[in-house]
Design a protein around this motif. Structure first.
Motif, short mmCIF file in Angstrom:
data_model
loop_
_atom_site.label_atom_id
_atom_site.label_comp_id
_atom_site.label_asym_id
_atom_site.label_seq_id
_atom_site.Cartn_x
_atom_site.Cartn_y
_atom_site.Cartn_z
N GLN A 170 0.83 -1.21 0.00
CA GLN A 170 0.00 0.00 0.00
C GLN A 170 0.86 1.26 0.00
O GLN A 170 0.53 2.25 -0.66
CB GLN A 170 -0.94 0.00 1.21
N SER A 171 1.96 1.23 0.74
CA SER A 171 2.84 2.40 0.80
C SER A 171 3.81 2.45 -0.38
O SER A 171 4.30 3.52 -0.73
CB SER A 171 3.63 2.39 2.11
N TRP A 172 4.08 1.31 -1.00
CA TRP A 172 4.99 1.25 -2.15
C TRP A 172 4.33 1.88 -3.38
O TRP A 172 4.97 2.61 -4.14
CB TRP A 172 5.36 -0.20 -2.42
N MET A 173 3.05 1.59 -3.60
CA MET A 173 2.27 2.18 -4.69
C MET A 173 2.96 1.99 -6.05
O MET A 173 3.19 2.95 -6.79
CB MET A 173 2.00 3.66 -4.42
N LEU A 434 3.73 15.45 1.36
CA LEU A 434 2.92 14.57 0.51
C LEU A 434 3.67 13.32 0.04
O LEU A 434 3.09 12.45 -0.60
CB LEU A 434 2.43 15.35 -0.72
N THR A 435 4.95 13.25 0.35
CA THR A 435 5.75 12.11 -0.10
C THR A 435 5.21 10.81 0.51
O THR A 435 4.94 10.74 1.71
CB THR A 435 7.23 12.29 0.31
N GLN A 436 5.05 9.81 -0.33
CA GLN A 436 4.57 8.50 0.10
C GLN A 436 5.77 7.60 0.36
O GLN A 436 6.42 7.13 -0.58
CB GLN A 436 3.66 7.89 -0.96
N HIS A 437 6.08 7.38 1.62
CA HIS A 437 7.24 6.56 1.99
C HIS A 437 6.86 5.09 2.06
O HIS A 437 5.79 4.74 2.57
CB HIS A 437 7.79 6.99 3.35
N ARG A 438 7.73 4.25 1.55
CA ARG A 438 7.55 2.81 1.75
C ARG A 438 7.75 2.47 3.22
O ARG A 438 8.67 3.00 3.87
CB ARG A 438 8.56 2.01 0.93
N ILE A 439 6.94 1.57 3.74
CA ILE A 439 7.01 1.22 5.16
C ILE A 439 7.04 -0.30 5.29
O ILE A 439 6.15 -0.99 4.78
CB ILE A 439 5.81 1.79 5.93
N HIS A 440 8.05 -0.79 5.97
CA HIS A 440 8.15 -2.22 6.26
C HIS A 440 8.04 -2.40 7.78
O HIS A 440 8.98 -2.14 8.52
CB HIS A 440 9.48 -2.79 5.77
N ILE A 516 10.79 -0.11 9.47
CA ILE A 516 11.62 0.64 8.53
C ILE A 516 10.74 1.57 7.70
O ILE A 516 9.79 1.12 7.05
CB ILE A 516 12.41 -0.30 7.60
N VAL A 517 11.06 2.86 7.72
CA VAL A 517 10.47 3.84 6.81
C VAL A 517 11.57 4.24 5.85
O VAL A 517 12.59 4.80 6.26
CB VAL A 517 9.92 5.07 7.57
N TYR A 518 11.39 3.92 4.57
CA TYR A 518 12.49 4.09 3.61
C TYR A 518 12.66 5.55 3.20
O TYR A 518 11.68 6.28 3.03
CB TYR A 518 12.26 3.20 2.39
N LYS A 519 13.90 5.92 3.04
CA LYS A 519 14.26 7.31 2.75
C LYS A 519 13.71 7.77 1.40
O LYS A 519 13.77 7.05 0.41
CB LYS A 519 15.78 7.47 2.72
#
Length: 739
Positions: A170-173, A434-440, A516-519
């Motif tokens: 969902q966060s990767w989009m 508004l940046t959509q960060h990938r979240i693991h 992990i919230v990716y940069k």
């Protein structure tokens, strides 16, 4: 005479060349009538849909070939007649032509249906637990890196993997990627009766149930283990379905070890298999045919029969697949072994490739994984590490020419981005928001189960790579559950993984959740990180702190007792833990309030930020705290930003504040707007440890534009607060103007 023959030969060659060019021109023009070019490789183009068109084109090709053959024959005869010293120009047919000059214009392309540009490819993966959820990301990256088609991933998961992977995708989009989840618990009764010695446990048997687990309208699927790495486009493997005969329903690569030959050790008795058997790390399943064959009953009967003598499976589903194929070999299509190069010890995997370009799929099917013995393991390891540390943000690329299905979150984000004014001086701040960060989530094993204790509390914090050294110290000071959000790149996340696994302190803890919230972007998204850590706690209460602080020894037990004594479940309150700081990197940590007061008097400790930002913690009233024996209430004041214990359902942090400044102040202000009591705990404390200034605080100090944008964001926050809380929020505007 010689000159005359040379003239004739030149004339004949010119005639041949002209005839060939005219023939191809004729075919080129004629092919336009059918909407495609004959010059395209026939394996890539689509076959004409009408038989009449196909026959017409074939007839033209035959006529041209007959004309060319006659010309070649004339040329050959002319060369033979010129044997009086004239040069021989060539043979009557090209090398490799069949005898008699009957050379066909058809290619040697295999008869199979090609994969259309936008055809949706289906991939099924069984994934359970924290470690498998982390491993499968590398597989997904390798597929996304090479793919040119839309993909639909079907995950059979337990509750842990479902939460992790659902949040990740969902966060990767990623455009043109669809994901479906199927509850593994629903499938356990189908296979729980089968004893299995394999380390994969019950989940290693679930590929047997895919005809039942996956949608009934899904006709075919590629099934993969989580320890697979792709080195090519998965569409090439999907195209192999077109090679199946009418009876073949399963595509597999032969097993590359000697396991099923039964000669690995004395009394070694494997399950029955056809020859060397087949490996089930990569499977092509024609689901519709399997359902028609009665697959469920087929594998069940086979398993029941073999278990009477074998007692259990050694290689999980692979044993049962092989037993079924042994009984009916016509079911299997033998995939070339480069579709599953098996890197376990003592395999024949080296026979599957001679060049790097031969590699298609690498399978780390040894329990040793990257430490497996193989002649070319260093090359394979580097390929795997490339995807392991590859920036997943770069895989968010569109598939040009393929329409994406509507995605409300993606569409809303795109609309919000389009509404931004690039001439706005604060554009970068608004863009970061508004940046959509990938979240693991739960990057490492997490086994803490919240007890039915209404007073339990989790320490919540966030950090980046430069604060990693604080983790061990915090774990020594805090015995309770911890929820941490880590801001890292893909490569840094792997460095952290190695650090945590090598640490005796961290590896011994199972109640620390690492998210992990990716940069992405130029600012540190501090409040997003706090919200991620906060949202994934399991206890009723949370201690909202920062990673640079060490809590006093025993604070976990003290907070739980205070929550109970103050009857917090029945009231709306925030418990303040007074903050102090040291300028010394080495500190003899005080064991009690009395020791802390002594160190405060000697000058080895200070109240937090008294020399640079006194307003931030002055309302704690440190003078009163020195002699306090019971909790006392304090009033909110402008710029107050204490560290507090609150209920887990407290307001979220405002994510417009990124980088340095006002990220905690705004949160405390909203707690006050919601009428939280602010209670200072008399026997609790925490100490800030020194560290180098962050990059964001340096930008704040050096850039007037940065400070100006922060002021703009503060004003907008006040306006939003007024809209949410009405007249109660006016005092914050008044306080702001009086500063």
């Amino acid at each position: 005479m010689l000159r005359s023959w040379r003239v004739k030969l030149k004339l004949l060659l010119a005639t041949v060349t002209l005839a060939v060019l005219l023939s191809w021109l004729y075919l080129f023009v004629g092919s336009l009538e059918y909407g495609r070019f004959l010059l395209l490789p026939p394996c890539l183009g689509e076959q004409p849909s009408r038989d009449v068109e196909r026959e017409a084109l074939a007839s033209r090709v035959r006529r041209v070939e007959e004309e060319n053959q006659q010309l070649r024959l004339q040329l050959s005869q002319a060369q033979v007649e010129g044997s009086d010293g004239s040069p021989q120009w060539g043979a009557s047919a090209e090398d490799g032509d069949p005898p008699g000059g009957e050379r066909s214009n058809r290619t040697a392309c295999p008869k199979q249906r090609t994969v259309h540009k936008c055809e949706l490819l289906h991939v099924a993966i069984v994934c359970a637990g924290h470690n498998a959820s982390r491993d499968v990301v590398t597989l997904v990256k390798s597929i996304l890196f090479h793919r040119k088609n839309p993909l639909h991933f079907h995950f059979i998961t337990d509750s842990v993997a479902h939460q992790i992977l659902q949040t990740l995708f969902q966060s990767w989009m990623v455009p043109s990627v669809h994901v479906s989840f199927y509850n593994a618990d629903d499938l356990k009764p189908e296979v729980s009766w089968i004893p299995n010695k394999h380390y994969s446990g019950i989940y290693g048997l679930m590929k047997l149930t895919l005809t039942k687990a996956l949608p009934s309208n899904l006709s075919k699927v590629i099934v993969l283990d989580t320890d697979i790495t792709f080195a090519t486009d998965i569409a090439e493997l999907w195209a192999v379905f077109g090679k199946f005969s009418d009876k073949q329903v399963i595509g597999l690569v032969e097993n590359q070890s000697d396991w099923y030959l039964g000669n690995l050790w004395k009394n070694h008795k494997p399950w029955p298999a056809l020859g060397r058997g087949f490996n089930t790390g990569v499977i092509l399943l024609l689901l519709d045919r399997l359902r028609r064959l009665g697959w469920e009953q087929m594998w069940r009967l086979t398993a029941e029969r073999e278990l009477m003598s074998m007692l259990s499976t050694s290689l999980a589903d692979q044993d049962i697949f092989n037993a079924v194929i042994k009984q009916d070999p016509a079911l299997v299509y033998r995939l070339p072994c480069f579709w599953n190069v098996q890197l376990s010890d003592h395999t024949r995997s080296e026979q599957c490739y001679t060049e790097v370009s031969d590699l298609k799929v690498i399978h780390w099917n040894s329990p040793k994984k990257l430490r497996v013995k193989n002649k070319h393991v260093e090359f394979f390891r580097n390929l795997y590490l490339t995807f392991l540390e590859y920036d997943g943000n770069l895989l968010r690329r569109e598939l040009f020419g393929c329409a994406s299905l509507p995605s409300p979150p993606s569409d809303q984000l795109q609309q919000a981005l389009e509404e931004l004014d690039e001439d706005d001086p604060c554009y970068d701040f608004r863009r970061q928001h508004l940046t959509q960060h990938r979240i693991h989530l739960f990057f490492l094993q997490y086994e803490f189960l919240a007890l039915p204790n209404p007073t339990d509390v989790t320490l919540v914090a966030q950090l980046s790579m430069d604060r990693l050294q604080m983790l061990e110290a915090i774990c020594k000071h805090w015995a309770g559950p911890i929820s941490l959000a880590l801001y890292m790149s893909d490569a840094e996340a792997q460095q952290f993984l190695r650090y945590a696994q090598a640490s005796e302190v961290l590896s011994a803890r199972r109640n620390v959740a690492y998210h992990i919230v990716y940069k992405e972007g130029q600012f540190y998204p501090i409040n997003l990180l706090r919200n991620v850590a906060l949202a994934n706690t399991q206890t009723p209460y949370v201690f909202l702190t920062d990673i640079d602080f060490l809590p006093m020894y025993g604070l976990y037990d003290y907070l739980r007792n205070s929550i109970q004594q103050l009857e917090l479940p029945q009231r709306k309150a925030a418990l303040i833990v007074p903050a102090f700081e040291t300028l010394h990197y080495r500190l003899t940590f005080p064991k009690s309030k009395a020791e802390l007061l002594s160190m405060l008097d000697m000058g080895s400790l200070y109240t937090f930020r008294y020399h640079v930002w006194p307003k931030g913690h002055a309302p704690t009233d440190y003078a009163k705290w020195r002699t306090a024996t019971v909790p006392y209430r304090v009033a909110w004041q402008p710029d107050f930003e204490p560290y507090v214990v609150v209920r887990r359902d407290c307001p979220k942090y405002d994510q417009r504040f990124v980088g340095f400044g006002w990220n905690k102040v705004s949160h405390i202000m909203e707690l006050d707007a919601q009428e939280y009591e602010l209670l200072v705990l008399p026997n609790a404390f925490m100490i800030h440890m020194p560290h180098a200034p962050s990059f964001d605080i340096s930008k704040f100090r050096l850039s007037a534009g940065y400070r100006g944008c922060l002021q703009t964001l503060r004003e907008e926050f006040h306006q939003d607060l007024s809209r949410r809380y009405g007249a109660a929020a006016l005092k914050y505007l008044t306080a702001e103007r009086s500063l």
